[in-house]
Design a protein around this motif. Structure first.
Motif, PDB file in Angstrom:
ATOM      1  N   ASP B  37      14.933 -28.207 -24.908  1.00 28.45           N
ATOM      2  CA  ASP B  37      15.821 -28.381 -26.053  1.00 28.45           C
ATOM      3  C   ASP B  37      16.555 -27.060 -26.303  1.00 28.45           C
ATOM      4  OD1 ASP B  37      17.047 -28.668 -28.452  1.00 28.45           O
ATOM      5  OD2 ASP B  37      15.266 -29.318 -29.565  1.00 28.45           O
ATOM      6  N   GLY B  38      17.804 -27.030 -25.915  1.00 29.55           N
ATOM      7  CA  GLY B  38      18.563 -25.785 -26.032  1.00 29.55           C
ATOM      8  C   GLY B  38      19.306 -25.650 -27.338  1.00 29.55           C
ATOM      9  N   LYS B  39      19.059 -26.582 -28.277  1.00 29.88           N
ATOM     10  CA  LYS B  39      19.813 -26.546 -29.539  1.00 29.88           C
ATOM     11  C   LYS B  39      18.953 -26.167 -30.745  1.00 29.88           C
ATOM     12  CE  LYS B  39      23.477 -29.639 -28.116  1.00 29.88           C
ATOM     13  NZ  LYS B  39      23.911 -31.029 -28.067  1.00 29.88           N
ATOM     14  N   THR B  40      17.793 -26.776 -30.850  1.00 37.22           N
ATOM     15  CA  THR B  40      16.945 -26.498 -32.018  1.00 37.22           C
ATOM     16  C   THR B  40      16.457 -25.043 -31.980  1.00 37.22           C
ATOM     17  OG1 THR B  40      16.180 -28.758 -31.813  1.00 37.22           O
ATOM     18  CG2 THR B  40      14.925 -27.332 -33.302  1.00 37.22           C
ATOM     19  N   PRO B  41      16.660 -24.302 -33.071  1.00 36.67           N
ATOM     20  CA  PRO B  41      16.195 -22.909 -33.058  1.00 36.67           C
ATOM     21  C   PRO B  41      14.678 -22.816 -32.849  1.00 36.67           C
ATOM     22  CG  PRO B  41      17.649 -23.304 -34.920  1.00 36.67           C
ATOM     23  CD  PRO B  41      17.348 -24.644 -34.317  1.00 36.67           C
ATOM     24  N   LEU B  42      14.294 -21.928 -31.972  1.00 34.91           N
ATOM     25  CA  LEU B  42      12.870 -21.713 -31.680  1.00 34.91           C
ATOM     26  C   LEU B  42      12.561 -20.230 -31.851  1.00 34.91           C
ATOM     27  CD1 LEU B  42      12.419 -23.716 -28.346  1.00 34.91           C
ATOM     28  CD2 LEU B  42      11.241 -24.197 -30.493  1.00 34.91           C
ATOM     29  N   GLU B  43      11.388 -19.967 -32.368  1.00 33.01           N
ATOM     30  CA  GLU B  43      10.992 -18.563 -32.541  1.00 33.01           C
ATOM     31  C   GLU B  43       9.684 -18.353 -31.793  1.00 33.01           C
ATOM     32  OE1 GLU B  43      11.530 -17.036 -36.569  1.00 33.01           O
ATOM     33  OE2 GLU B  43       9.650 -15.942 -36.286  1.00 33.01           O
ATOM     34  N   ILE B  44       9.666 -17.383 -30.911  1.00 34.11           N
ATOM     35  CA  ILE B  44       8.390 -17.107 -30.248  1.00 34.11           C
ATOM     36  C   ILE B  44       7.967 -15.670 -30.538  1.00 34.11           C
ATOM     37  CG2 ILE B  44       8.548 -18.866 -28.457  1.00 34.11           C
ATOM     38  CD1 ILE B  44       9.437 -16.861 -26.477  1.00 34.11           C
ATOM     39  N   VAL B  45       6.675 -15.524 -30.750  1.00 33.61           N
ATOM     40  CA  VAL B  45       6.109 -14.220 -31.105  1.00 33.61           C
ATOM     41  C   VAL B  45       5.454 -13.629 -29.856  1.00 33.61           C
ATOM     42  CG1 VAL B  45       4.401 -13.033 -32.544  1.00 33.61           C
ATOM     43  CG2 VAL B  45       5.754 -14.916 -33.497  1.00 33.61           C
ATOM     44  N   PHE B  46       5.827 -12.400 -29.560  1.00 33.75           N
ATOM     45  CA  PHE B  46       5.349 -11.727 -28.343  1.00 33.75           C
ATOM     46  C   PHE B  46       4.596 -10.463 -28.740  1.00 33.75           C
ATOM     47  CE2 PHE B  46       7.017  -8.746 -24.766  1.00 33.75           C
ATOM     48  CZ  PHE B  46       5.863  -8.909 -24.015  1.00 33.75           C
ATOM     49  N   TRP B  47       3.316 -10.423 -28.417  1.00 34.44           N
ATOM     50  CA  TRP B  47       2.525  -9.209 -28.670  1.00 34.44           C
ATOM     51  C   TRP B  47       2.469  -8.418 -27.368  1.00 34.44           C
ATOM     52  CZ3 TRP B  47      -2.299 -10.844 -32.051  1.00 34.44           C
ATOM     53  CH2 TRP B  47      -1.837 -11.256 -33.307  1.00 34.44           C
ATOM     54  N   ALA B  48       3.066  -7.234 -27.415  1.00 37.52           N
ATOM     55  CA  ALA B  48       3.206  -6.425 -26.202  1.00 37.52           C
ATOM     56  C   ALA B  48       2.395  -5.143 -26.326  1.00 37.52           C
ATOM     57  CB  ALA B  48       4.673  -6.091 -25.982  1.00 37.52           C
ATOM     58  N   LYS B  49       2.007  -4.628 -25.195  1.00 39.67           N
ATOM     59  CA  LYS B  49       1.273  -3.355 -25.173  1.00 39.67           C
ATOM     60  C   LYS B  49       2.063  -2.345 -24.356  1.00 39.67           C
ATOM     61  CE  LYS B  49      -2.010  -0.342 -23.600  1.00 39.67           C
ATOM     62  NZ  LYS B  49      -1.887   0.590 -22.482  1.00 39.67           N
ATOM     63  N   ASN B  50       2.219  -1.154 -24.904  1.00 41.85           N
ATOM     64  CA  ASN B  50       2.828  -0.081 -24.116  1.00 41.85           C
ATOM     65  C   ASN B  50       1.900   1.120 -24.130  1.00 41.85           C
ATOM     66  OD1 ASN B  50       4.214   2.295 -25.885  1.00 41.85           O
ATOM     67  ND2 ASN B  50       4.132   0.400 -27.058  1.00 41.85           N
ATOM     68  N   ASP B  51       2.136   2.053 -23.231  1.00 40.34           N
ATOM     69  CA  ASP B  51       1.273   3.241 -23.126  1.00 40.34           C
ATOM     70  C   ASP B  51       1.796   4.359 -24.027  1.00 40.34           C
ATOM     71  OD1 ASP B  51      -0.065   1.864 -21.038  1.00 40.34           O
ATOM     72  OD2 ASP B  51       1.439   2.543 -19.607  1.00 40.34           O
ATOM     73  N   THR B  52       2.248   4.032 -25.241  1.00 47.79           N
ATOM     74  CA  THR B  52       2.942   4.978 -26.127  1.00 47.79           C
ATOM     75  C   THR B  52       4.047   5.631 -25.313  1.00 47.79           C
ATOM     76  OG1 THR B  52       0.769   5.406 -27.046  1.00 47.79           O
ATOM     77  CG2 THR B  52       2.584   6.637 -27.988  1.00 47.79           C
ATOM     78  N   ASN B  53       4.945   4.804 -24.828  1.00 49.72           N
ATOM     79  CA  ASN B  53       5.975   5.246 -23.903  1.00 49.72           C
ATOM     80  C   ASN B  53       7.271   4.546 -24.285  1.00 49.72           C
ATOM     81  OD1 ASN B  53       7.714   5.214 -21.571  1.00 49.72           O
ATOM     82  ND2 ASN B  53       5.972   5.861 -20.319  1.00 49.72           N
ATOM     83  N   LYS B  54       8.216   5.341 -24.736  1.00 51.51           N
ATOM     84  CA  LYS B  54       9.453   4.737 -25.267  1.00 51.51           C
ATOM     85  C   LYS B  54      10.250   4.015 -24.182  1.00 51.51           C
ATOM     86  CE  LYS B  54      12.145   8.985 -24.902  1.00 51.51           C
ATOM     87  NZ  LYS B  54      12.994   8.557 -23.785  1.00 51.51           N
ATOM     88  N   ASN B  55      10.102   4.444 -22.938  1.00 54.21           N
ATOM     89  CA  ASN B  55      10.810   3.763 -21.858  1.00 54.21           C
ATOM     90  C   ASN B  55      10.265   2.348 -21.648  1.00 54.21           C
ATOM     91  OD1 ASN B  55      12.367   6.060 -21.383  1.00 54.21           O
ATOM     92  ND2 ASN B  55      10.783   6.939 -20.057  1.00 54.21           N
ATOM     93  N   GLN B  56       8.967   2.206 -21.819  1.00 47.83           N
ATOM     94  CA  GLN B  56       8.373   0.873 -21.688  1.00 47.83           C
ATOM     95  C   GLN B  56       8.824  -0.037 -22.828  1.00 47.83           C
ATOM     96  OE1 GLN B  56       4.184   1.745 -21.432  1.00 47.83           O
ATOM     97  NE2 GLN B  56       4.358   2.568 -19.365  1.00 47.83           N
ATOM     98  N   VAL B  57       8.899   0.546 -24.019  1.00 48.88           N
ATOM     99  CA  VAL B  57       9.374  -0.230 -25.172  1.00 48.88           C
ATOM    100  C   VAL B  57      10.811  -0.686 -24.905  1.00 48.88           C
ATOM    101  CG1 VAL B  57       9.895  -0.135 -27.642  1.00 48.88           C
ATOM    102  CG2 VAL B  57       7.857   1.010 -26.752  1.00 48.88           C
ATOM    103  N   ALA B  58      11.604   0.207 -24.326  1.00 46.71           N
ATOM    104  CA  ALA B  58      13.008  -0.129 -24.041  1.00 46.71           C
ATOM    105  C   ALA B  58      13.088  -1.272 -23.029  1.00 46.71           C
ATOM    106  CB  ALA B  58      13.736   1.102 -23.504  1.00 46.71           C
TER     107      ALA B  58
END
Lengths: 249, 527
Positions: B37-58
């Motif tokens: 369904d490409g019309k109905t707005p969908l929200e997905i929550v993503f829990w991510a882990k980085n190594d305290t590294n701004k490049n990974q966050v980017a």
């Protein structure tokens, strides 16, 4: 025969009690604690001044404590306790804590500790002004104590690879965020020297006054700060209060 | 009649209880919707882990932006973590309130625990092979890898039981980072594959001090020749290299054995001499290595940007950094001819939700994380290895590897050598069995080493009683007796045996005394 029995029982009791007695260490003064070598057993009586958030690892509850008595400050790392027990350790509570002296990146800690709450009037330490000691070796004498720094100027923080200047960073390299409750890092300048201070988010999270105050800083602001003198390869105070005394022009 | 109703009720109850035992593991599988369904707005929550590294966050942000551009009705909300343990705790908390994220960076050990919940992780097998939305499917709006383009060893790690519950995201292993100058100064050459004996021997040799207490080899007051960052991995790797028991696939705990004991006895010796320490006891190996205060530092290949004189990331003052040549080798081995090194690194799972479209969108986002742009972008922030052969074999990645040492930032030699180490030895990697409780067993493995080193430093004696007590404490601390599949015959510690013997002896004496008393009374009465 009764006498023999009594003797054997007494002997059994002594045998059982020896290990426990051997582990007992007398309550130490500041000097005794200071003289103890790393890995020696230590015991102090001190009052809770602050704590990092209680958390669980593999189902084991633990909490890190900032402690101080009339003589000295102590940092008790990851003391095992239940959530219910942690709630009793409000600031001012006196405890007797026994563990081992440790050093981690220069920070003197008490680890593998056990504690008991003592009956006593609450004690909250006054923050000692150590501004004059910033950049000097003598500052280490106040490690883990509640301290104050006055008249510091907020210096610019930079993110690697960029020219932008910030009054503070979320996480050490700017990779964090308010939503992630990242630690705040900010630089202060005194007499031409720059020092890095931290708002440790497990001590003062993003809903605390100090977190919000640091988020509101501007480069060039003159501030007074107080906090616990934590150490990480050099002084790295965990700031609990920050006040702007003169706004940047 | 009543009996029949009762029997039927009991049967139903049994079925209900049994189905609840394994949550979604044995529950109904997710059914792939026939369209997205490409019309109905969908929200997905993503829990991510980085190594305290701004490049990974980017890179994460780049993934979100790229995905949202392709699927404009989907919004991805990211929450960043820097610690797997915190993610794990938060997921566990949110399972009980049915508020898990949609997509989450995880370790298979953790997923095995999540699966004990009633509404947990989606099995991905059907999604993976779906012709339209599966890996590289016809209706996927980007160039996703096909199943056969995911490194099979890494994909296999995401299988729990008979199903696949995650996709690998990045992989790393551990490397031995060596100050080669100090090794040579001690009269040794660094072998291509160092053995444990070699590392212990050089470490002990390095402990020689002059009359002023300075270490001869580095001329400093501080030296810890060998520091291991993850003692969990240390024990697990040592046991694996020796083909010694650790656990069964079903979750039977086997770690408390004589091989473990022998390893701890060896580690104790070097803990006592202070030639060996750990991250938990002393701090980051890289800090000591860069200051010339450590010769052998074992850390993740995903920590390579912190290792060496020219490391782009430094945690110590510039004036403390010493100049030396950094060698990157596999971790020490017992049998260099049959290398064993751990495979680690983040995987990504999708949580079950009532809305199938939400699950499908989550799955598509997971696929997007496997595309070349994201794989290469993230891998190059550290000594990670992309998990797809599609990314590994790409011209862009080959060019990146070829430019090793060209600069001390993007092409930092130590970082690229760390990635190459895993690339070269992927077939030599291993993972430990995954089951509900395997995360605790991992921690227990490390705790055995931590407590042994602490015991040595605290002047405790190494003997059978020490080991018995240690095993008992660690078993109890991590509740290993409560892990399903555990069948253990626990031997009573020697000290406890002695006390029990004493008590038994006292009871025997009391018995004899009572019998004698009774005998005397009888005699008296007889008189």
């Amino acid at each position: 025969m009764k006498k023999i029995l009594a003797l054997v029982l007494a002997l059994a009791l002594v045998v059982c009690a020896i290990p426990a007695l051997a582990e007992e260490v007398a309550v130490m003064t500041k000097e005794e604690f200071s003289k103890a070598a790393v890995d020696d057993p230590v015991c102090v009586e001190a009052y809770v001044q602050g704590n990092q958030a209680w958390w669980e690892k593999d189902g084991i509850g633990q909490m890190t404590l900032y402690l101080q008595n009339e003589e000295d400050g102590y940092f008790a790392y990851n003391v095992q306790m239940t959530k219910e027990e942690s709630e009793k350790l409000v600031p001012g509570t006196k405890i007797r804590i026994s563990g081992f002296k440790a050093e981690w990146s220069g920070e003197i800690e008490i680890v593998d500790a056990k504690y008991e709450i003592l009956e006593a009037d609450p004690f909250i330490a006054e923050a000692e002004d150590v501004t004059a000691l910033l950049g000097k070796d003598e500052l280490a004498d106040h490690m883990n104590e509640k301290v104050a720094f006055k008249g510091l100027k907020v210096a610019a923080s930079k993110v690697d690879g960029k020219d932008d200047e910030f009054p503070f960073l979320y996480a050490w390299d700017g990779s964090g965020s308010r939503d992630a409750n990242s630690d705040l890092y900010f630089n202060v300048e005194l007499n031409g020297e720059v020092f890095t201070f931290t708002v440790e988010s497990y001590l003062c999270g993003n809903d605390s006054d100090v977190y919000k105050a640091v988020e509101g800083l501007k480069i060039g602001d003159t501030i007074d700060c107080e906090g616990f003198l934590y150490w990480y390869n050099g002084p790295n105070p965990h700031i609990t209060g920050a006040t702007v005394t003169a706004a940047a022009e | 009649m009543t009996k029949r109703i009762t029997a039927a009720f009991l049967a139903l109850l049994m079925l209900f209880l049994l189905s609840g035992c394994h949550g979604k593991q044995s529950g109904s599988a997710f059914t792939v919707p026939d369209h997205f369904d490409g019309k109905t707005p969908l929200e997905i929550v993503f829990w991510a882990k980085n190594d305290t590294n701004k490049n990974q966050v980017a890179v994460y942000q780049q993934a979100i932006d790229g995905f949202q551009a392709l699927y404009p009705n989907v919004t991805v909300n990211m929450r960043l973590y820097t610690d797997y343990g915190r993610i794990y705790n938060d997921v566990i908390t949110n399972i009980s309130t049915n508020t898990t994220p949609n997509v989450c960076i995880s370790y298979p050990d953790h997923i095995a625990t999540y699966l004990t919940g009633s509404n947990t992780v989606a099995a991905l097998d059907d999604l993976m092979k779906d012709a339209r939305f599966g890996l590289g499917g016809s209706e996927v709006r980007f160039d996703a890898p096909k199943a056969e383009e995911i490194v099979p060893e890494f994909l296999q790690e995401c299988r729990i039981g008979e199903r696949t519950y995650a996709m690998p995201y990045m992989r790393s292993t551990e490397a031995l980072y060596i100050n080669e100058d100090l090794v040579k100064k001690l009269g040794y050459e660094v072998p291509d594959i160092p053995t444990w004996d070699f590392v212990w021997e050089v470490s002990e040799k390095a402990m020689e001090q002059d009359e002023d207490g300075m270490f001869k080899v580095n001329g400093q007051k501080v030296l810890i020749p060998f520091i291991y960052k993850s003692t969990d991995n240390m024990m697990i790797s040592m046991l694996k290299q020796l083909d010694a028991p650790y656990s069964t696939e079903a979750g039977e705990i086997l770690i408390f054995n004589d091989t473990t004991k022998g390893l701890l006895e060896e580690i104790y010796v070097h803990g006592k001499s202070r030639a060996f320490s750990t991250f938990a006891i002393s701090s980051y190996p890289g800090n000591f290595l860069n200051a010339g205060q450590c010769i052998f530092a074992i850390d993740s290949t995903a920590g390579a940007t912190w290792m060496g004189s020219d490391a782009p990331l430094q945690d110590i003052h510039k004036e403390q950094v010493t100049r030396f040549n950094t060698r990157v080798t596999p971790i020490p081995q017992f049998h260099p001819d049959r290398l064993k090194m751990i495979s680690q690194g983040p995987s990504v799972c999708v949580f079950s939700k009532e809305n199938d479209q939400e699950v499908l969108a989550s799955w598509l986002f997971v696929q997007y994380l496997l595309t070349n742009g994201i794989q290469l972008g993230y891998a190059e922030t550290e000594g990670y290895l992309p998990v797809t052969t599609k990314a590994q074999n790409s011209a862009e990645y080959q060019d990146y590897l070829a430019r090793k040492g060209e600069d001390n930032k993007e092409h930092y030699r130590v970082k690229i050598e760390a990635s190459e180490l895993l690339m070269k030895h992927t077939a030599d990697t291993f993972v430990t069995p995954v089951f509900n409780g395997s995360a605790s067993l991992r921690s227990a493995a490390g705790q055995l080493i931590e407590n042994t080193v602490k015991g040595a430093r605290r002047k405790q004696e190494m003997n059978d009683a020490f080991i018995d007590k240690l095993y008992d404490e660690v078993r109890s601390l991590y509740r290993l007796d409560q892990i399903s599949g555990t069948k253990q015959t626990r031997e009573i510690p020697t000290s406890s045996k002695a006390v029990l013997g004493l008590i038994a002896g006292v009871w025997v004496l009391i018995g004899i005394f009572k019998l004698r008393e009774a005998g005397k009374n009888k005699t008296k009465q007889g008189k």
